[in-house]
Each structure stands twice: as C-alpha cells, then as structure tokens.
Design a protein around this motif. Structure first.
Motif, PDB file in Angstrom:
ATOM      1  N   ASP A  76      47.328  42.328  30.903  1.00 47.60           N
ATOM      2  CA  ASP A  76      48.461  42.029  31.786  1.00 47.60           C
ATOM      3  C   ASP A  76      48.092  40.886  32.726  1.00 47.60           C
ATOM      4  O   ASP A  76      48.302  40.938  33.937  1.00 47.60           O
ATOM      5  CB  ASP A  76      48.860  43.276  32.586  1.00 47.60           C
ATOM      6  N   LEU A  77      47.514  39.849  32.122  1.00 50.72           N
ATOM      7  CA  LEU A  77      46.984  38.714  32.878  1.00 50.72           C
ATOM      8  C   LEU A  77      47.875  37.497  32.668  1.00 50.72           C
ATOM      9  O   LEU A  77      47.999  37.006  31.541  1.00 50.72           O
ATOM     10  CB  LEU A  77      45.556  38.417  32.407  1.00 50.72           C
ATOM     11  N   PRO A  78      48.527  36.989  33.720  1.00 43.62           N
ATOM     12  CA  PRO A  78      49.360  35.796  33.551  1.00 43.62           C
ATOM     13  C   PRO A  78      48.488  34.565  33.287  1.00 43.62           C
ATOM     14  O   PRO A  78      47.494  34.336  33.988  1.00 43.62           O
ATOM     15  CB  PRO A  78      50.088  35.680  34.898  1.00 43.62           C
ATOM     16  N   ASP A  95      36.277  34.408  34.383  1.00 52.05           N
ATOM     17  CA  ASP A  95      36.833  34.407  35.744  1.00 52.05           C
ATOM     18  C   ASP A  95      37.474  35.756  36.056  1.00 52.05           C
ATOM     19  O   ASP A  95      37.322  36.295  37.163  1.00 52.05           O
ATOM     20  CB  ASP A  95      37.870  33.287  35.884  1.00 52.05           C
ATOM     21  N   TYR A  96      38.177  36.305  35.082  1.00 56.33           N
ATOM     22  CA  TYR A  96      38.800  37.626  35.261  1.00 56.33           C
ATOM     23  C   TYR A  96      37.736  38.694  35.516  1.00 56.33           C
ATOM     24  O   TYR A  96      37.943  39.622  36.310  1.00 56.33           O
ATOM     25  CB  TYR A  96      39.611  37.960  34.015  1.00 56.33           C
ATOM     26  N   SER A  97      36.593  38.556  34.859  1.00 56.89           N
ATOM     27  CA  SER A  97      35.547  39.572  34.991  1.00 56.89           C
ATOM     28  C   SER A  97      34.870  39.562  36.352  1.00 56.89           C
ATOM     29  O   SER A  97      34.115  40.479  36.682  1.00 56.89           O
ATOM     30  CB  SER A  97      34.481  39.373  33.894  1.00 56.89           C
ATOM     31  N   PHE A 102      35.466  44.894  32.505  1.00 56.25           N
ATOM     32  CA  PHE A 102      36.138  45.234  31.243  1.00 56.25           C
ATOM     33  C   PHE A 102      35.222  44.886  30.072  1.00 56.25           C
ATOM     34  O   PHE A 102      34.208  44.191  30.223  1.00 56.25           O
ATOM     35  CB  PHE A 102      37.482  44.515  31.114  1.00 56.25           C
ATOM     36  N   THR A 103      35.588  45.377  28.902  1.00 61.90           N
ATOM     37  CA  THR A 103      34.833  45.106  27.682  1.00 61.90           C
ATOM     38  C   THR A 103      35.562  44.071  26.842  1.00 61.90           C
ATOM     39  O   THR A 103      36.761  44.199  26.591  1.00 61.90           O
ATOM     40  CB  THR A 103      34.642  46.393  26.861  1.00 61.90           C
ATOM     41  N   LEU A 104      34.824  43.046  26.404  1.00 59.80           N
ATOM     42  CA  LEU A 104      35.358  42.025  25.519  1.00 59.80           C
ATOM     43  C   LEU A 104      34.603  42.117  24.191  1.00 59.80           C
ATOM     44  O   LEU A 104      33.381  41.960  24.145  1.00 59.80           O
ATOM     45  CB  LEU A 104      35.176  40.629  26.127  1.00 59.80           C
ATOM     46  N   ILE A 105      35.335  42.378  23.110  1.00 53.13           N
ATOM     47  CA  ILE A 105      34.754  42.450  21.771  1.00 53.13           C
ATOM     48  C   ILE A 105      35.189  41.217  20.991  1.00 53.13           C
ATOM     49  O   ILE A 105      36.387  40.953  20.852  1.00 53.13           O
ATOM     50  CB  ILE A 105      35.213  43.725  21.031  1.00 53.13           C
ATOM     51  N   ILE A 106      34.228  40.449  20.504  1.00 52.44           N
ATOM     52  CA  ILE A 106      34.531  39.277  19.676  1.00 52.44           C
ATOM     53  C   ILE A 106      33.984  39.547  18.283  1.00 52.44           C
ATOM     54  O   ILE A 106      32.770  39.629  18.080  1.00 52.44           O
ATOM     55  CB  ILE A 106      33.929  37.988  20.252  1.00 52.44           C
ATOM     56  N   GLU A 132      26.254  35.925  37.191  1.00 56.54           N
ATOM     57  CA  GLU A 132      25.749  36.602  38.389  1.00 56.54           C
ATOM     58  C   GLU A 132      26.853  37.329  39.144  1.00 56.54           C
ATOM     59  O   GLU A 132      26.603  38.339  39.814  1.00 56.54           O
ATOM     60  CB  GLU A 132      25.057  35.591  39.310  1.00 56.54           C
ATOM     61  N   LYS A 133      28.079  36.855  39.029  1.00 57.50           N
ATOM     62  CA  LYS A 133      29.194  37.484  39.732  1.00 57.50           C
ATOM     63  C   LYS A 133      30.155  38.189  38.769  1.00 57.50           C
ATOM     64  O   LYS A 133      31.202  38.664  39.187  1.00 57.50           O
ATOM     65  CB  LYS A 133      29.958  36.434  40.535  1.00 57.50           C
ATOM     66  N   SER A 134      29.764  38.257  37.504  1.00 61.56           N
ATOM     67  CA  SER A 134      30.640  38.833  36.484  1.00 61.56           C
ATOM     68  C   SER A 134      30.326  40.310  36.243  1.00 61.56           C
ATOM     69  O   SER A 134      29.191  40.757  36.424  1.00 61.56           O
ATOM     70  CB  SER A 134      30.484  38.057  35.173  1.00 61.56           C
TER      71      SER A 134
END
Length: 436
Positions: A76-78, A95-97, A102-106, A132-134
């Motif tokens: 739900d990210l514009p 940036d969102y992280s 959250f988990t990102l599966i590639i 470092e900030k993620s």
C-alpha cells in the motif's frame, strides 16, 4: 501435499526475520531446480508482511512496471513517476525499509544479470549506503546454482560479502521419504521405497508429482515417469541446458557415460576421444552435478578415482532417457520401458548401495563412510563405515537379495584394508532390500 522436513531451514529463516526487525539482513538460497526454494520461502512468510518479486527475462522497463504494481498492492505504498530501472525499484524498497520492517523475496535473482549486468553494482551501492538504517529481510534465490554462488561468493562480484546468511536447500533425506510414502501408502514394500528413492531422489517437485498421481508402487511410478507428455521426459534438458551453457553437449555426453557405468576418466576419454579433465572439474566444483569417489583412506592425489552423479533422478534420466533419446522423440516409450525392465535389477542395485551409504551417514555414528577397491577394481567393498573414536569399522556388502551375499568373501576382500586399522574391531553386514 503437506509441507515436509524443512524444520532447520524454517527455524533459521524465522531467526533471520527476527534479526531484520533491528538490522538489515540479506540471505541467498541455492539449490537445484525443483528442490522447493520458492515454496519454502512462501510457506515461512505466508502470514507475514512480505513482497514477492519474480524476475522474468524481459525488457527492464516492462519488468519494473510489473514489479511496481506488485509492490503497491502488497505494501500500500504510493509510487509516483515512471520507474524504468531495477535500481529505482530497489531504492524505493530500501527507503521504505527505514520506516517499516518487512520481507522482500526476489526469485530467479540470477536473471537480473541477463536483463542489465549493472544491476548488482547498483544494488551494492544502495545496500551499503542504506543498510545501517534499514530493517529489511532480503531473501534471494535462483535456479541456476553456479550463477547464484558466483554472484555472492566470487570476490570479484559486487555483492560478494554482502549476504549475512547462506542456505543450501537439499533434497529430502531417506527418513523423510519413508515418512511421506508411509503416510500416503502404509502397505508399501521395500521395492516401492527403492523406486520412490530412485526416481525422485528426494527432489520436492518430483515427490509431489508422484504423490499427486497416487503412484505408490514401483510399477505405478514407472508408468507416471514414462507416460506420454510426462514432464520427466524432458526434465534433464530443462534443468541443465541453461546451467551448463553452450557446451552442454559435451557435458551431457559425460554425464550419460557416468550414468551408464563408465565412471573413470580413462573410460570416458577413450569413448569421447577428447580430454575431459576440465569438464569433469567444472561438473564437480562449479555445477555440483558429479562427485569424485576415491577408495576410503586413499590419499587425496590418488589416481584411483571414480565419478558419480549426485542426483538420483538425473542419473536415471541420463542412463535411460537421454541415452535412448531417439526412441523418446519417436514416442516409443514402450521401448524405454523394456530397456528399464531389462536393466532395472542391476541399476537399482547400485542405487540401493547409495541408499545405505546415505542411511549410515545420517545415523551420525561414523566419521567416514565410503567405498573401497584396489588396483584394477579388485576386492571392491560396497560400504566401509569408520568410527575413529570407538575404533570400529563396519564392512558392508549390498545386494537386492540377502541370499546373494557372502560374508566370508567380504571378510576375505577386506583383509588388506583391515591392516590399516590397527587396534580396531571389525563387523560385517549383509544389506539388502529387507533392511531398508
């Protein structure tokens, strides 16, 4: 089919996900095609906040448009403006992280190399500047084993050293195969179990296909594998051609010879009339399709080497399908069945040896489990299992029928090897179908 036997991997993935709530994690998963990498990741995170991106080989702008649609749906990210590069996609997610864990599966991660070779360098720069900030849990997997390991383990590659975890997903072990078959068909015989092991090799997709077809006996499994339009008929090509590249013809010839019993380099080269050392080395160390076998206790530089195909199904495929590809192309599958029926007892006897070698290895009682033979293949012993702490050695002969095993001959064949185990106690086993 229900989910089986990935307890260790599930536990590790959940631990990594927990760590990602406070610091960025990057995990890459390797394993041969059909082994269940995607299913495992989706099973673990099905109830979590995750994004699944499948990398198809297509134009980068078209791919990114599809990926952005999936990201917007899941998070739900514009997202505004045109996104035409994977670099932009990854930057948005990183940036969102910073704000959300959250988990990102590639999936099919290696395909990014074919889409745009600079993507991995772009990812490295973004990861290094943002991690470092993620709070991202990044999981990547791919079906081309050699490319995936090169991307993350070759010191010349941009993503070398970035992964915080590596998972090598392997086939179901024999304990799990017995559990699966027993739950589906409690009256299975040893012959059925051997066929289940021989044709699937514990590869999750093959197990699933056999179970879905309700093929629980040796005869039923063979009917499914050699049925018209069976996916098993082209599976060797589908699994390996892209992996092995433009020289796959030579690799296939070598694998076919090994599967047919030509297991030494001398035998292979005498038939192919060419040097095969480089091919064999890559099949072993880069593609992990074959392994070198040397007599137990032999020195690492011994010339008494044999080669074996690691994967049960591929061994079968090269021995019976690829070797008889003309009959397959003509649709004469009854011919393949005749050849298989003719050779089955001999071939399955070799797979039975592998079964018991795996079984003894999984018992965790021995620090060495292997084979033994002397010059000119004299005094061959199917299995030698060693426990150096307890100073015990087990010598085993494996045949389909126990009545065909002579323990007295086994003892005689082992006399020279026994001399290298001074102070050890020896036991001798006859292993057959009834011991599975």
């Amino acid at each position: 089919m229900k989910f089986y036997n990935r307890e260790k991997e599930i536990s590790l993935l959940r631990e990594v996900a927990e760590n990602a709530t406070s610091s960025a994690q990057m995990t890459f998963m390797v394993g041969r095609r059909r082994i269940g990498k995607t299913s495992l990741m989706l099973e673990v995170f099905k109830a979590e906040n995750y994004v699944y991106l499948f990398i198809a080989r297509k134009n980068e702008a078209v791919l990114c448009n599809e990926l952005i649609s999936e990201i917007q749906l899941k998070l739900d990210l514009p997202i505004y403006g045109e996104i035409k590069s994977f670099k932009q996609v990854f930057q948005i997610l990183m940036d969102y992280s910073r704000r959300h864990s959250f988990t990102l599966i590639i999936d099919e991660f290696q395909e990014l190399q074919n889409i745009n070779p600079s993507i991995y360098s772009d990812m490295q720069h973004i990861w290094d500047s943002t991690k470092e900030k993620s709070k991202i849990n990044l999981l990547v997997c791919g079906s081309i084993y050699s490319m995936m390991t090169r991307i993350f383990e070759n010191s010349k590659e941009p993503l070398f050293g970035r992964a915080t975890q590596r998972i090598h997903l392997k086939p179901f072990n024999i304990h799990c195969l017995k559990q699966i078959l027993g739950e589906q068909y409690p009256t299975y015989t040893a012959e059925d179990l051997l066929a289940f092991y021989l044709f699937t090799g514990g590869v999750a997709k093959y197990v699933e296909l056999i179970i879905q077809a309700k093929a629980f006996t040796k005869e039923a499994i063979i009917d499914v594998v050699l049925a018209e339009n069976s996916i098993f008929l082209d599976e060797g090509k589908n699994v390996l051609i892209e992996e092995l590249g433009k020289e796959y013809g030579n690799y296939f010839s070598i694998l076919s010879l090994i599967a047919s019993g030509k297991t030494s380099r001398v035998e292979i080269e005498s038939i192919m009339e060419m040097q095969t050392g480089g091919f064999l080395k890559r099949l072993e160390s880069e593609y992990y399709l074959v392994k070198r076998i040397r007599p137990i206790l032999a020195k690492p530089n011994t010339r008494k080497l044999k080669y074996a195909i690691e994967d049960n199904f591929l061994s079968f495929w090269f021995r019976f399908i690829f070797k008889n590809k003309s009959a397959v192309e003509m649709g004469n599958l009854s011919y393949i069945k005749e050849v298989l029926e003719r050779d089955y007892k001999t071939y399955s006897g070799l797979i039975l040896e592998k079964y018991f070698t795996e079984k003894l290895s999984q018992e965790k009682k021995y620090n060495q489990v292997g084979r033994y033979w002397e010059k000119a293949n004299q005094n061959e012993i199917d299995i030698v299992a060693v426990n150096d702490i307890e100073k015990k050695v087990v010598f085993a002969e494996v045949k389909r029928q126990k009545g065909n095993i002579s323990l007295s001959k086994l003892k005689t064949k082992s006399l020279k090897l026994q001399q290298q185990f001074n102070g050890y106690t020896f036991s001798f086993k006859a292993l057959s179908l009834e011991d599975m």
